[in-house]
Design a protein around this motif. Structure first.
Motif, PDB file in Angstrom:
ATOM      1  N   VAL A  45      -2.875  -5.279   4.036  1.00 18.90           N
ATOM      2  CA  VAL A  45      -3.419  -5.106   5.236  1.00 18.90           C
ATOM      3  C   VAL A  45      -3.018  -3.292   5.052  1.00 18.90           C
ATOM      4  O   VAL A  45      -1.304  -2.867   4.898  1.00 18.90           O
ATOM      5  CB  VAL A  45      -2.961  -5.693   6.164  1.00 18.90           C
ATOM      6  CG1 VAL A  45      -3.314  -5.304   7.461  1.00 18.90           C
ATOM      7  CG2 VAL A  45      -3.635  -7.092   5.645  1.00 18.90           C
ATOM      8  N   ILE A  46      -3.788  -2.204   5.906  1.00 18.69           N
ATOM      9  CA  ILE A  46      -3.348  -1.309   5.823  1.00 18.69           C
ATOM     10  C   ILE A  46      -3.641  -1.207   7.210  1.00 18.69           C
ATOM     11  O   ILE A  46      -3.957  -1.947   8.194  1.00 18.69           O
ATOM     12  CB  ILE A  46      -4.517   0.134   5.262  1.00 18.69           C
ATOM     13  CG1 ILE A  46      -6.041   0.036   5.816  1.00 18.69           C
ATOM     14  CG2 ILE A  46      -4.356  -0.414   3.815  1.00 18.69           C
ATOM     15  CD1 ILE A  46      -6.386   1.175   4.927  1.00 18.69           C
ATOM     16  N   GLU A  47      -2.449   0.431   7.981  1.00 21.08           N
ATOM     17  CA  GLU A  47      -2.207   0.897   9.096  1.00 21.08           C
ATOM     18  C   GLU A  47      -2.974   1.796   9.322  1.00 21.08           C
ATOM     19  O   GLU A  47      -4.295   2.256   7.833  1.00 21.08           O
ATOM     20  CB  GLU A  47      -0.963   1.280   9.276  1.00 21.08           C
ATOM     21  CG  GLU A  47      -0.530   2.198   8.305  1.00 21.08           C
ATOM     22  CD  GLU A  47       0.527   2.509   8.299  1.00 21.08           C
ATOM     23  OE1 GLU A  47       1.083   3.638   8.049  1.00 21.08           O
ATOM     24  OE2 GLU A  47       1.637   1.572   8.387  1.00 21.08           O
ATOM     25  N   ASP A  48      -3.202   1.852  10.527  1.00 24.89           N
ATOM     26  CA  ASP A  48      -4.545   3.313  10.751  1.00 24.89           C
ATOM     27  C   ASP A  48      -4.314   4.971   9.913  1.00 24.89           C
ATOM     28  O   ASP A  48      -2.552   4.653   9.667  1.00 24.89           O
ATOM     29  CB  ASP A  48      -4.619   3.287  12.247  1.00 24.89           C
ATOM     30  CG  ASP A  48      -5.292   2.124  13.134  1.00 24.89           C
ATOM     31  OD1 ASP A  48      -6.217   1.198  12.181  1.00 24.89           O
ATOM     32  OD2 ASP A  48      -4.761   2.484  14.100  1.00 24.89           O
ATOM     33  N   GLY A  49      -5.507   5.179  10.158  1.00 23.54           N
ATOM     34  CA  GLY A  49      -4.488   6.924   9.772  1.00 23.54           C
ATOM     35  C   GLY A  49      -5.510   6.897   8.145  1.00 23.54           C
ATOM     36  O   GLY A  49      -5.635   8.031   7.811  1.00 23.54           O
ATOM     37  N   PHE A  50      -5.954   6.137   7.554  1.00 22.25           N
ATOM     38  CA  PHE A  50      -6.805   6.906   6.360  1.00 22.25           C
ATOM     39  C   PHE A  50      -7.980   6.122   5.888  1.00 22.25           C
ATOM     40  O   PHE A  50      -8.685   6.849   4.850  1.00 22.25           O
ATOM     41  CB  PHE A  50      -6.082   5.476   5.352  1.00 22.25           C
ATOM     42  CG  PHE A  50      -4.725   5.270   4.805  1.00 22.25           C
ATOM     43  CD1 PHE A  50      -3.419   6.124   4.059  1.00 22.25           C
ATOM     44  CD2 PHE A  50      -3.830   4.691   5.894  1.00 22.25           C
ATOM     45  CE1 PHE A  50      -2.773   6.620   3.799  1.00 22.25           C
ATOM     46  CE2 PHE A  50      -2.190   4.847   5.590  1.00 22.25           C
ATOM     47  CZ  PHE A  50      -1.243   5.869   4.659  1.00 22.25           C
ATOM     48  N   ILE A  51      -8.880   5.951   7.167  1.00 24.81           N
ATOM     49  CA  ILE A  51     -10.363   5.875   7.049  1.00 24.81           C
ATOM     50  C   ILE A  51     -10.598   6.734   8.008  1.00 24.81           C
ATOM     51  O   ILE A  51     -10.901   6.370   9.135  1.00 24.81           O
ATOM     52  CB  ILE A  51     -10.816   4.588   6.806  1.00 24.81           C
ATOM     53  CG1 ILE A  51     -10.510   3.384   5.935  1.00 24.81           C
ATOM     54  CG2 ILE A  51     -12.292   4.034   6.835  1.00 24.81           C
ATOM     55  CD1 ILE A  51     -10.593   2.521   5.377  1.00 24.81           C
ATOM     56  N   PHE A  52     -11.925   7.612   7.835  1.00 25.85           N
ATOM     57  CA  PHE A  52     -12.602   8.204   8.989  1.00 25.85           C
ATOM     58  C   PHE A  52     -14.148   7.859   9.096  1.00 25.85           C
ATOM     59  O   PHE A  52     -14.390   8.165   8.228  1.00 25.85           O
ATOM     60  CB  PHE A  52     -11.946   9.760   8.780  1.00 25.85           C
ATOM     61  CG  PHE A  52     -10.980  10.174   8.089  1.00 25.85           C
ATOM     62  CD1 PHE A  52      -9.831  10.152   9.406  1.00 25.85           C
ATOM     63  CD2 PHE A  52     -10.503   9.582   7.056  1.00 25.85           C
ATOM     64  CE1 PHE A  52      -8.300  10.401   9.202  1.00 25.85           C
ATOM     65  CE2 PHE A  52      -8.696  10.525   6.571  1.00 25.85           C
ATOM     66  CZ  PHE A  52      -8.079  10.446   7.849  1.00 25.85           C
ATOM     67  N   GLY A  53     -14.379   7.768  10.146  1.00 27.76           N
ATOM     68  CA  GLY A  53     -15.855   7.778  10.075  1.00 27.76           C
ATOM     69  C   GLY A  53     -16.176   8.500  10.745  1.00 27.76           C
ATOM     70  O   GLY A  53     -16.143   9.564  11.392  1.00 27.76           O
TER      71      GLY A  53
END
Length: 180
Positions: A45-53
């Motif tokens: 489970v990853i935290e925010d900040g690694f995927i951008f829409g």
């Protein structure tokens, strides 16, 4: 060797869909989670900040680093969601293998669409300014806006290397705001 085969035009459903690109920062993700799960049933489970829409939303700023996705319909109520990585030499790719929605009254359950054996343009290494092509499968996740509001989505994906070996399985939960 690549050939210059005619490229099939997109289908009518593609032309009336809103395109969404989810860009995964693979290098930062693998740096932060150096030993990710290799079990798709127990992803990291990853935290925010690694995927951008990114979408072609004319009313709002295209990319914000708030780890939330805002979708505005401007080309029908259907969305096509694709994933790519930020990777200098294409050493990592991303494959989203499951997307779920908590409130199906706002966004329909996403379904995986695969179009096999598509002609894809690419430069010819021997003559880069001349178009060439190769065959590849195309895929995206498709869903429809049912109403405006906020839905929570959970995205499951794997990072793979150039040999198509899974480097890790991940899960990310985000809020998706749908507006008219």
């Amino acid at each position: 060797m690549m050939t210059s085969e005619p490229i099939t035009p997109p289908s009518a459903s593609t032309l009336t869909a809103n395109s969404v690109l989810l860009v995964v920062d693979a290098e930062s993700l693998l740096s932060r989670y150096a030993q990710p799960s290799l079990d798709p049933q127990k992803p990291t489970v990853i935290e925010d900040g690694f995927i951008f829409g990114i979408s072609a939303t004319p009313k709002t700023k295209n990319v914000k680093n708030d780890s939330k996705i805002t979708l505005t319909t401007h080309n029908g109520k259907v969305f096509h969601i694709r994933g790519r990585t930020v990777s200098l030499l294409a050493e990592h790719s991303v494959v989203f293998h499951n997307i779920t929605v908590d409130d199906t009254g706002i966004l329909s359950p996403p379904k995986l669409i695969v179009h096999g054996d598509q002609t894809v343009p690419a430069p010819d290494p021997a003559n880069p300014n001349q178009p060439g092509s190769h065959k590849a499968d195309d895929h995206y996740w498709e869903c429809s806006q049912l109403s405006t509001g906020v839905a929570t989505c959970e995205l499951s994906f794997m990072l793979i290397n150039q040999r198509c070996e899974a480097l890790g399985y991940f899960r990310w939960k985000t809020e998706v705001t749908l507006s008219a």
